[in-house]
Design a protein around this motif. Structure first.
Motif, PDB file in Angstrom:
ATOM      1  N   LEU A 172      -2.301   5.025  18.400  1.00 27.00           N
ATOM      2  CA  LEU A 172      -2.828   4.113  19.417  1.00 27.00           C
ATOM      3  C   LEU A 172      -2.917   2.683  18.904  1.00 27.00           C
ATOM      4  CD1 LEU A 172      -5.638   6.380  20.902  1.00 27.00           C
ATOM      5  CD2 LEU A 172      -3.562   5.632  22.087  1.00 27.00           C
ATOM      6  N   LEU A 173      -3.156   2.544  17.604  1.00 27.86           N
ATOM      7  CA  LEU A 173      -3.251   1.214  17.000  1.00 27.86           C
ATOM      8  C   LEU A 173      -1.904   0.698  16.508  1.00 27.86           C
ATOM      9  CD1 LEU A 173      -6.548   1.660  14.949  1.00 27.86           C
ATOM     10  CD2 LEU A 173      -6.268   0.421  17.103  1.00 27.86           C
ATOM     11  N   ASP A 174      -0.848   1.505  16.727  1.00 31.36           N
ATOM     12  CA  ASP A 174       0.497   1.141  16.284  1.00 31.36           C
ATOM     13  C   ASP A 174       0.557   0.947  14.773  1.00 31.36           C
ATOM     14  OD1 ASP A 174       3.200   0.628  16.620  1.00 31.36           O
ATOM     15  OD2 ASP A 174       2.915  -1.529  16.897  1.00 31.36           O
ATOM     16  N   VAL A 175      -0.078   1.889  14.066  1.00 35.21           N
ATOM     17  CA  VAL A 175      -0.112   1.860  12.603  1.00 35.21           C
ATOM     18  C   VAL A 175       0.683   3.051  12.073  1.00 35.21           C
ATOM     19  CG1 VAL A 175      -1.633   2.303  10.632  1.00 35.21           C
ATOM     20  CG2 VAL A 175      -2.278   0.604  12.331  1.00 35.21           C
ATOM     21  N   PRO A 176       1.585   2.849  11.125  1.00 29.98           N
ATOM     22  CA  PRO A 176       2.342   3.966  10.557  1.00 29.98           C
ATOM     23  C   PRO A 176       1.452   4.850   9.688  1.00 29.98           C
ATOM     24  CG  PRO A 176       2.811   1.957   9.342  1.00 29.98           C
ATOM     25  CD  PRO A 176       1.962   1.550  10.522  1.00 29.98           C
ATOM     26  N   VAL A 177       1.642   6.164   9.776  1.00 29.12           N
ATOM     27  CA  VAL A 177       0.903   7.100   8.932  1.00 29.12           C
ATOM     28  C   VAL A 177       1.653   7.230   7.617  1.00 29.12           C
ATOM     29  CG1 VAL A 177       0.073   9.467   8.671  1.00 29.12           C
ATOM     30  CG2 VAL A 177      -0.044   8.328  10.912  1.00 29.12           C
ATOM     31  N   MET A 178       1.010   6.852   6.542  1.00 28.52           N
ATOM     32  CA  MET A 178       1.657   6.755   5.237  1.00 28.52           C
ATOM     33  C   MET A 178       1.299   7.956   4.362  1.00 28.52           C
ATOM     34  SD  MET A 178       2.816   3.641   5.865  1.00 28.52           S
ATOM     35  CE  MET A 178       3.268   2.867   4.333  1.00 28.52           C
ATOM     36  N   GLY A 179       2.136   8.971   4.352  1.00 28.61           N
ATOM     37  CA  GLY A 179       1.888  10.105   3.457  1.00 28.61           C
ATOM     38  C   GLY A 179       0.623  10.850   3.796  1.00 28.61           C
ATOM     39  N   ARG A 180       0.567  11.427   4.988  1.00 27.75           N
ATOM     40  CA  ARG A 180      -0.649  12.107   5.456  1.00 27.75           C
ATOM     41  C   ARG A 180      -1.080  13.183   4.477  1.00 27.75           C
ATOM     42  NH1 ARG A 180      -5.363  12.458   7.007  1.00 27.75           N
ATOM     43  NH2 ARG A 180      -5.954  13.537   8.932  1.00 27.75           N
ATOM     44  N   HIS A 181      -2.385  13.271   4.255  1.00 30.98           N
ATOM     45  CA  HIS A 181      -3.026  14.231   3.358  1.00 30.98           C
ATOM     46  C   HIS A 181      -2.643  14.018   1.898  1.00 30.98           C
ATOM     47  CE1 HIS A 181      -5.084  16.292   6.504  1.00 30.98           C
ATOM     48  NE2 HIS A 181      -3.980  16.652   7.111  1.00 30.98           N
ATOM     49  N   THR A 182      -2.210  12.803   1.570  1.00 29.02           N
ATOM     50  CA  THR A 182      -2.247  12.368   0.175  1.00 29.02           C
ATOM     51  C   THR A 182      -3.336  11.309   0.118  1.00 29.02           C
ATOM     52  OG1 THR A 182      -0.651  10.539   0.428  1.00 29.02           O
ATOM     53  CG2 THR A 182       0.240  12.736  -0.053  1.00 29.02           C
ATOM     54  N   ALA A 187      -5.490   6.475   2.354  1.00 28.14           N
ATOM     55  CA  ALA A 187      -6.244   5.245   2.104  1.00 28.14           C
ATOM     56  C   ALA A 187      -5.507   4.038   2.675  1.00 28.14           C
ATOM     57  CB  ALA A 187      -6.487   5.063   0.607  1.00 28.14           C
ATOM     58  N   VAL A 188      -4.199   3.968   2.465  1.00 28.90           N
ATOM     59  CA  VAL A 188      -3.420   2.843   2.982  1.00 28.90           C
ATOM     60  C   VAL A 188      -3.414   2.850   4.507  1.00 28.90           C
ATOM     61  CG1 VAL A 188      -1.109   1.834   3.124  1.00 28.90           C
ATOM     62  CG2 VAL A 188      -1.989   2.621   0.918  1.00 28.90           C
ATOM     63  N   THR A 189      -3.206   4.021   5.112  1.00 25.26           N
ATOM     64  CA  THR A 189      -3.224   4.110   6.574  1.00 25.26           C
ATOM     65  C   THR A 189      -4.577   3.688   7.122  1.00 25.26           C
ATOM     66  OG1 THR A 189      -1.619   5.922   6.501  1.00 25.26           O
ATOM     67  CG2 THR A 189      -2.838   5.631   8.550  1.00 25.26           C
ATOM     68  N   THR A 190      -5.646   4.146   6.499  1.00 21.93           N
ATOM     69  CA  THR A 190      -6.996   3.766   6.927  1.00 21.93           C
ATOM     70  C   THR A 190      -7.202   2.266   6.811  1.00 21.93           C
ATOM     71  OG1 THR A 190      -7.878   5.926   6.275  1.00 21.93           O
ATOM     72  CG2 THR A 190      -9.460   4.134   6.517  1.00 21.93           C
ATOM     73  N   ALA A 191      -6.674   1.673   5.733  1.00 24.92           N
ATOM     74  CA  ALA A 191      -6.780   0.227   5.564  1.00 24.92           C
ATOM     75  C   ALA A 191      -6.081  -0.515   6.703  1.00 24.92           C
ATOM     76  CB  ALA A 191      -6.181  -0.187   4.219  1.00 24.92           C
TER      77      ALA A 191
END
Length: 208
Positions: A172-182, A187-191
C-alpha cells in the motif's frame, strides 16, 4: 509507569558505569531500525537467531551503515522456525554468542531512537537477554511502524480493527519487500515504510 520507574532506576544504577551514555538524551538526527529472527513467537522462551539494524538519517536509509548478526545455534531451533527465517543449524556455525551479539548491538544503536515493526516483540526478546547480562534494558525512545500505520488508518476508517500485515502495508505504501523474514531485509523494509509514513519521502529517494 512500571517501565518508567525501572528505567529511572537503571539510569541511577549505571550513572557512573560503562554504559551511562546510553541513558543520556539523544540530540542527533539519526534513528535505528531493528529486527530480530527467533526460534518462536513466545517472548518468554524464544531464542535469538539473528539481529539486524540499519540507520536512518533524514529521509535516507543508510544501507551502507547496517548491522547483520547471526548467533550460534540456539537449543530451541526447530523445523517450524527454520521454515520461516530459513536459517538452519549449519548456517549458524561460527555464530556469535548472545553476549557478543548484544554488545555489538548496543554499540551500534547507542542512544538513538529505535524503530521497528511490532517493535514490542523484538524488545521483549532483547531485553529478556540484556537485563541478566548487562543489568538494564534498552532505554531508547521507540516508534512502532505497525502502530503508526494503524493509527493513521483509523483516522480515516474508525471502524477498522484488524492488525496490519507487513506485506500488505508495504504494498500500500509502494515499498519493496527486501528479503522477507531475514532480519536485515525486514529492517530495511520497515525503514522504508517508516519514511513513507513519517515524511512522505518518494521511493526513488529513500536509499543511500
Amino acid at each position: 509507569m512500571f517501565k518508567t520507574l525501572r528505567r529511572a532506576a537503571d539510569r541511577r544504577r549505571h550513572a557512573n558505569g560503562d554504559y551511562a551514555w546510553l541513558f543520556h538524551p539523544y540530540t542527533g538526527d539519526e534513528m535505528v531500525v531493528i529486527d530480530t529472527e527467533t526460534t518462536g513467537l513466545d517472548t518468554r522462551s524464544a531464542e535469538l537467531v539473528s539481529i539486524a539494524a540499519v540507520k536512518v538519517r533524514g529521509d535516507r536509509v543508510l544501507t551502507s551503515e547496517s548491522l547483520d548478526l547471526r548467533l550460534a545455534r540456539p537449543a530451541s531451533l526447530c523445523g517450524d522456525s527454520i521454515r520461516i527465517h530459513g536459517l538452519r543449524g549449519i548456517d549458524l556455525d561460527g555464530g556469535l554468542s548472545v553476549d557478543q551479539a548484544l554488545e555489538r548491538l548496543i554499540d551500534f544503536v547507542g542512544n538513538r531512537p529505535l524503530v521497528g515493526w511490532h517493535l514490542e516483540y523484538d524488545l521483549a526478546i532483547l531485553n529478556r537477554e540484556l537485563r541478566p547480562r548487562f543489568g538494564f534494558e534498552l532505554p531508547n525512545a521507540t516508534i512502532d511502524v505497525a502502530q503508526s500505520y494503524l493509527r493513521r488508518l483509523r483516522r480515516l476508517h474508525p471502524e477498522v480493527e484488524s492488525t496490519p500485515r507487513f506485506e500488505k502495508v508495504a504494498a500500500l505504501l509502494d515499498v519493496p519487500v527486501m528479503g522477507r523474514h531475514t532480519a536485515l531485509g525486514d529492517a530495511v523494509t520497515t525503514a522504508l515504510m517508516f519514511l513513507r509514513l513519517d515524511r512522505g519521502a518518494s521511493a526513488a529517494r529513500l536509499f543511500s
